[in-house]
Design an enzyme around this catalytic site. Structure first.
Site, PDB file in Angstrom:
ATOM      1  N   ASP A  90      48.962  35.383  81.116  1.00 19.38           N
ATOM      2  CA  ASP A  90      50.389  35.514  81.482  1.00 19.38           C
ATOM      3  C   ASP A  90      50.951  34.640  82.265  1.00 19.38           C
ATOM      4  OD1 ASP A  90      52.758  36.881  82.097  1.00 19.38           O
ATOM      5  OD2 ASP A  90      51.992  38.656  83.124  1.00 19.38           O
ATOM      6  N   LYS A  91      52.120  34.396  82.808  1.00 18.39           N
ATOM      7  CA  LYS A  91      52.743  33.413  83.679  1.00 18.39           C
ATOM      8  C   LYS A  91      53.490  34.138  84.687  1.00 18.39           C
ATOM      9  CE  LYS A  91      56.778  31.106  84.157  1.00 18.39           C
ATOM     10  NZ  LYS A  91      58.145  31.834  84.141  1.00 18.39           N
ATOM     11  N   HIS A  92      53.557  33.360  85.937  1.00 20.32           N
ATOM     12  CA  HIS A  92      54.629  34.053  86.668  1.00 20.32           C
ATOM     13  C   HIS A  92      55.399  32.853  87.170  1.00 20.32           C
ATOM     14  CE1 HIS A  92      56.519  37.136  89.717  1.00 20.32           C
ATOM     15  NE2 HIS A  92      56.156  36.339  90.568  1.00 20.32           N
ATOM     16  N   SER A  93      56.621  33.013  87.775  1.00 21.35           N
ATOM     17  CA  SER A  93      57.083  32.013  88.420  1.00 21.35           C
ATOM     18  C   SER A  93      57.637  32.476  89.968  1.00 21.35           C
ATOM     19  CB  SER A  93      58.181  31.580  87.802  1.00 21.35           C
ATOM     20  OG  SER A  93      59.314  30.780  88.353  1.00 21.35           O
ATOM     21  N   THR A 130      64.324  37.505  84.315  1.00 18.89           N
ATOM     22  CA  THR A 130      63.877  37.393  83.175  1.00 18.89           C
ATOM     23  C   THR A 130      64.388  38.745  82.384  1.00 18.89           C
ATOM     24  OG1 THR A 130      62.000  36.169  83.207  1.00 18.89           O
ATOM     25  CG2 THR A 130      62.044  37.593  81.364  1.00 18.89           C
ATOM     26  N   ARG A 178      58.890  45.668 104.110  1.00 18.84           N
ATOM     27  CA  ARG A 178      58.860  44.479 104.446  1.00 18.84           C
ATOM     28  C   ARG A 178      60.404  43.884 104.729  1.00 18.84           C
ATOM     29  NH1 ARG A 178      55.750  41.348 100.380  1.00 18.84           N
ATOM     30  NH2 ARG A 178      56.456  39.460 101.281  1.00 18.84           N
ATOM     31  N   LYS A 197      50.609  42.887  91.465  1.00 19.75           N
ATOM     32  CA  LYS A 197      51.511  43.227  90.299  1.00 19.75           C
ATOM     33  C   LYS A 197      50.971  42.573  89.087  1.00 19.75           C
ATOM     34  CE  LYS A 197      55.401  42.642  92.010  1.00 19.75           C
ATOM     35  NZ  LYS A 197      55.854  42.331  93.392  1.00 19.75           N
ATOM     36  N   LYS A 198      50.662  41.502  89.139  1.00 20.17           N
ATOM     37  CA  LYS A 198      50.228  40.641  88.053  1.00 20.17           C
ATOM     38  C   LYS A 198      48.968  40.917  87.443  1.00 20.17           C
ATOM     39  CE  LYS A 198      53.694  38.472  86.380  1.00 20.17           C
ATOM     40  NZ  LYS A 198      54.023  38.339  84.973  1.00 20.17           N
TER      41      LYS A 198
HETATM   42  N1  URA Z   1      57.837  38.386  94.836  1.00 20.86           N
HETATM   43  C1  URA Z   1      57.167  39.426  95.064  1.00 20.86           C
HETATM   44  O1  URA Z   1      56.705  40.064  94.057  1.00 20.86           O
HETATM   45  N2  URA Z   1      56.806  39.873  96.276  1.00 20.86           N
HETATM   46  C2  URA Z   1      57.112  38.870  97.316  1.00 20.86           C
HETATM   47  O2  URA Z   1      56.681  39.200  98.498  1.00 20.86           O
HETATM   48  C3  URA Z   1      57.760  37.746  97.160  1.00 20.86           C
HETATM   49  C4  URA Z   1      58.326  37.372  95.808  1.00 20.86           C
END
Ligand code: URA
Length: 453
Positions: A90-93, A130, A178, A197-198
């Site tokens: 997987d990839k995350h940006s 996305t 937060r 999450k990832k």
């Molecule tokens: N994206 C997220 O999922 N969490 C953060 O705290 C900041 C960006």
């Protein structure tokens, strides 16, 4: 500070700058998930972490506890055909403008033998999302059942969907608190939120695209680098080998920004209508890292050769088509996208006030112009206008004049187009200098690799 203490004692310890044990962190996260910690306690804990930071071991423990706060996907022994499941990649940006990498990278990796269960997000602030882009495809279901999601990952090799309620629920509550307690901008909280999450998707390897420049989430190169290094380190220590690329966001990555316009761009890339550009370069580099991490290629040269072949043969496009059809979209989207993807009624070029070369951009402002057109949200409940956006955005170093516009605006009304035109002229600096005098940004600024211990 050990587990078993009252939550307020653990919060006090963090407030006073002490390190929390992994067990104590797990208890606190348990309290966030099951509601036994009050909003006030969660807010106070977030502020204590914001002010005092966390050691690496604490951030790893926080990431693991968030990951484990809900369902953690596993892919072993997954019914008939499970033997065809490739490494889970997987990839995350960290988000950007004109950043449609996921739409191309997911199917491309699938065509190379990887399996990509990609859980994506919506647009945040000036950045595109996305899921919003995919929802410009009529019928595309971003919330399939778990079984449909898993079956599609097995059959198409890729499924890009939204987050479910079961995935990392502690993050959902912590993030919401937060957001209203001025504690978003904390490195350990950001890293554990993204990775929690990832990593809940049961990955064998992850690649992170951390942006830097005027459209990036982090304000400076140093902060972006620190985020990239921390993410690679923490994810790897939590058991998922992770490579982070530090890439340029001082201009939109693709020459377009919006929703349907970005899906069109993805299709052009996948079907060979576009064979170069910054978007392709960044996507290729991220994909090559994933193929290496997933052991689908023995070295960089082999990874690039495999990627070239799977794009040129149409295999990556075919995976995209399978994913779209499998999630309820039109089976002939690639051939007839003009028939399906929404278009805005007003299309007009925006010219610079005088000719010259593009020397600099406020990429965040370009993204906000798309939001103002209706392509993003001002408030969480806002609906998206999928047809609006920008295309043909000039690059830094490019000459613009009475013929070559700064960009084309796709708007719902003439007045929207007029406002976007003013915003674009303010966001893009054009100077009367020689092309050779313009400093072009370096696209890929660093690659940070970390093996799992
Ligand atoms: N994206 C997220 O999922 N969490 C953060 O705290 C900041 C960006």
């Amino acid at each position: 500070m050990q587990a078993g203490a009252l939550p307020q004692e653990l919060i006090r310890a963090k407030r006073d700058g002490q390190a929390l044990s992994p067990e104590a962190i797990r208890e606190l996260v348990g309290g966030i998930s099951d509601g036994s910690l009050s909003d006030a306690q969660v807010g106070a804990l977030a502020m204590a972490i914001y002010l005092n930071g966390m050691r690496a071991a604490e951030t790893v423990a926080l990431t693991e506890a968030i990951r484990d706060s809900g369902e953690v996907l596993t892919w072993d022994g997954f019914g008939p055909g499970s033997d065809v499941l490739g490494p889970i990649l997987d990839k995350h940006s960290t988000g950007g403008v004109g950043d449609l990498v996921s739409l191309v990278l997911g199917p491309w990796i699938a065509a190379c033998g990887g399996s990509v269960p990609m859980v994506s997000g919506r647009g945040l602030g000036h950045t595109g999302g996305t899921l919003d882009k995919l929802e410009s495809i009529p019928g595309y279901d971003i919330a399939p059942t778990r079984e449909r999601f898993r079956t599609l990952v097995r059959e198409a090799g890729v499924a890009i969907v939204g987050q479910t309620a079961e995935l990392a629920p502690a993050d959902r509550r912590l993030y919401a608190i937060r957001d209203v307690t001025a504690t978003v901008e904390s490195l350990p909280l950001i890293v554990s939120s993204i990775l929690g999450k990832k990593l809940a998707c049961g990955l064998d390897a992850l690649v992170m695209d951390v942006k830097t420049g005027s459209g990036a989430f982090m304000p400076t190169l140093e902060k972006s680098r620190e985020l990239a290094e921390t993410i690679a380190e923490v994810a790897s220590r939590a058991g998922t080998p992770t490579t982070a690329l530090l890439t340029d966001m001082s201009q939109p990555l693709a020459p377009c920004a919006g929703n349907a316009v970005e899906v069109r761009e993805a299709i052009a890339l996948l079907t060979g209508d576009k064979i170069d550009g910054r978007l392709l370069e960044v996507t290729r580099e991220l994909a090559a890292e994933l193929l290496l991490a997933g052991k689908l290629a023995r070295d960089r040269e082999a990874a690039l050769a495999l990627l070239h072949e799977r794009l040129a043969s149409g295999a990556a496009a075919e995976r995209f088509a399978r994913m779209v059809a499998g999630l309820g979209g039109p089976a002939d989207l690639l051939e007839r996208h003009d028939r399906y993807l929404p278009k805005a009624p007003v299309l007009r070029p925006v010219h610079a006030e005088h000719g010259g070369h593009v020397v600099r951009m406020d990429t965040r402002a370009v993204g906000l112009a798309v939001v103002a057109l209706g392509g993003g949200r001002r408030a969480p409940q806002d609906a998206i206008d999928h047809g609006v956006g920008l295309t043909g955005i000039a690059s830094i170093g490019e000459a613009v004049d009475g013929e070559r516009p700064l960009a084309w605006v796709h708007a719902r009304s003439e007045s929207d187009a007029e406002r976007a035109a003013s915003q674009l002229r303010a966001a893009i600096d054009v100077n009367d200098v020689d092309a050779g005098d313009v400093r072009l940004p370096t696209l890929i600024q660093d690659v940070i690799r970390r093996e799992a211990p």
